[in-house]
Scaffold this motif. Structure first.
Motif, PDB file in Angstrom:
ATOM      1  N   UNK A  21       0.855  -1.228   0.108  1.00 34.39           N
ATOM      2  CA  UNK A  21      -0.007  -0.032  -0.115  1.00 34.39           C
ATOM      3  C   UNK A  21       1.026   1.321  -0.069  1.00 34.39           C
ATOM      4  N   UNK A  22       2.150   1.477   0.705  1.00 31.25           N
ATOM      5  CA  UNK A  22       2.989   2.406   0.708  1.00 31.25           C
ATOM      6  C   UNK A  22       3.361   2.675  -0.489  1.00 31.25           C
ATOM      7  N   UNK A  23       3.958   1.719  -1.129  1.00 31.60           N
ATOM      8  CA  UNK A  23       4.494   1.755  -2.666  1.00 31.60           C
ATOM      9  C   UNK A  23       3.364   2.250  -3.662  1.00 31.60           C
ATOM     10  N   UNK A  24       2.116   1.543  -3.417  1.00 34.25           N
ATOM     11  CA  UNK A  24       1.190   2.001  -4.157  1.00 34.25           C
ATOM     12  C   UNK A  24       0.714   3.338  -4.345  1.00 34.25           C
ATOM     13  N   UNK A  25       0.609   4.042  -2.925  1.00 34.13           N
ATOM     14  CA  UNK A  25       0.182   5.338  -2.764  1.00 34.13           C
ATOM     15  C   UNK A  25       1.332   6.378  -3.300  1.00 34.13           C
ATOM     16  N   UNK A  26       2.727   6.025  -3.176  1.00 31.92           N
ATOM     17  CA  UNK A  26       3.915   6.616  -3.755  1.00 31.92           C
ATOM     18  C   UNK A  26       3.626   6.707  -5.209  1.00 31.92           C
ATOM     19  N   UNK A  27       3.615   5.555  -5.923  1.00 32.53           N
ATOM     20  CA  UNK A  27       3.415   5.391  -7.294  1.00 32.53           C
ATOM     21  C   UNK A  27       2.173   6.088  -7.960  1.00 32.53           C
ATOM     22  N   UNK A  28       0.982   6.121  -7.167  1.00 32.36           N
ATOM     23  CA  UNK A  28       0.038   6.919  -7.645  1.00 32.36           C
ATOM     24  C   UNK A  28       0.489   8.435  -7.595  1.00 32.36           C
TER      25      UNK A  28
END
Length: 314
Positions: A21-28
């Motif tokens: 989730x942390x990678x997802x939100x950064x990539x977002x």
């Protein structure tokens, strides 16, 4: 040439949301920056189709963006974990995808464009999220797990293959299979050919009403994949405007359900990935939710759908 097994993409890869989730939100946030660069230069297309990304054999691309007398593109490469900015004159810049705050990614990307002679101004804060931290001030989002990013790209790659097959059976107006960076979802939309009632204001954080009015300006049946909404993400399908009785339609497979809060049918990603025939299960979901929309909404299906005999022969 021998295909390198280590580079093969896992079929319907598994990725728990809680694990990335942390990678997802950064990539977002990174995709919002690059998407806004495309928005700044691409000519307007109905429903904002000019701002989206497309799935490639290596990641996500803007495709060619016009600039003055030439063009450039930007690609997220999730195989070698690089951001590539390429100009038609042969010049390019490469940035490393690695753990870094959004503020640094923003500065590096805009700096690389400047070095290439591309002058760009964007609205410097994200849309469709709350809070909307200005990119230059965002040190909260700073994660990047390359393995998770690659798995996510694999999810998009296999989902887009299924969506392209689904899209091919419709001869009416239909969107490309593309990724919207505002909500970070893969989507494909079919249209009845009739205008829709104005979309009510509000409902999407930090998004101007004029954007949603244009996005939902025509009757539609939309489907997609979102890396949230379930343990491993979820496929969705909805209609705008929603015809009477849509929410109560029996939808296949059995794992699909109507979510009244969001107004859409949802199918957990894991229900597809673990099926004996994932493509067939997803196709069943896409077709039956569309058919519910078209039948209840009175669409002219004979004029909008392809001749099945011709397509089966092909």
């Amino acid at each position: 040439m021998t295909w390198r097994t280590s580079q093969q993409v896992e079929i319907w890869p598994r990725l728990r949301v809680v694990d990335w989730v942390e990678t997802r939100d950064t990539l977002h946030m990174w995709t919002q920056i690059v998407g806004k660069i495309r928005l700044a230069h691409a000519p307007m297309v109905n429903h904002w189709w000019q701002v989206t990304f497309y799935v490639t054999p290596r990641g996500l691309t803007t495709s060619a963006i016009p600039y003055r007398t030439g063009a450039f593109d930007i690609e997220f490469d999730f195989v070698d974990h690089r951001l590539l900015i390429r100009v038609n004159n042969g010049s390019r810049r490469v940035l490393t995808l690695e753990p870094k705050p959004v503020a640094r990614f923003y500065a590096e990307t805009m700096g690389a464009l400047g070095e290439l002679g591309i002058q760009t101004r964007i609205h410097p804060r994200p849309n469709e999220v709350d809070p909307a931290i200005p990119f230059a001030d965002d040190y909260r989002h700073a994660s990047y797990d390359p393995h998770a990013a690659r798995l996510f790209w694999g999810q998009l790659l296999w989902a887009s293959r299924a969506f392209e097959e689904f899209r091919s059976r419709f001869v009416g107006k239909a969107s490309p299979v593309h990724v919207f960076w505002g909500s970070m979802d893969l989507a494909c939309t079919r249209f009845s050919g009739r205008p829709a009632p104005p979309h009510p204001p509000g409902g999407v954080p930090n998004l101007p009403n004029r954007v949603t009015r244009e996005a939902y300006s025509a009757e539609m049946s939309s489907c997609g994949f979102w890396p949230g909404g379930g343990k491993e993400g979820a496929f969705y399908a909805y209609a705008y405007p929603e015809p009477a009785g849509f929410a109560d339609c029996p939808v296949r497979p059995a794992e699909a359900s109507y979510q009244r809060e969001s107004g859409e049918f949802v199918l957990p990603y894991e229900a597809v990935a673990t099926a004996a025939d994932p493509d067939r299960v997803l196709s069943e979901f896409l077709h039956c939710t569309y058919e519910a929309t078209a039948e209840l909404g009175g669409w002219n299906r004979a004029a909008l759908e392809a001749d099945s005999n011709l397509w089966e022969h092909h």
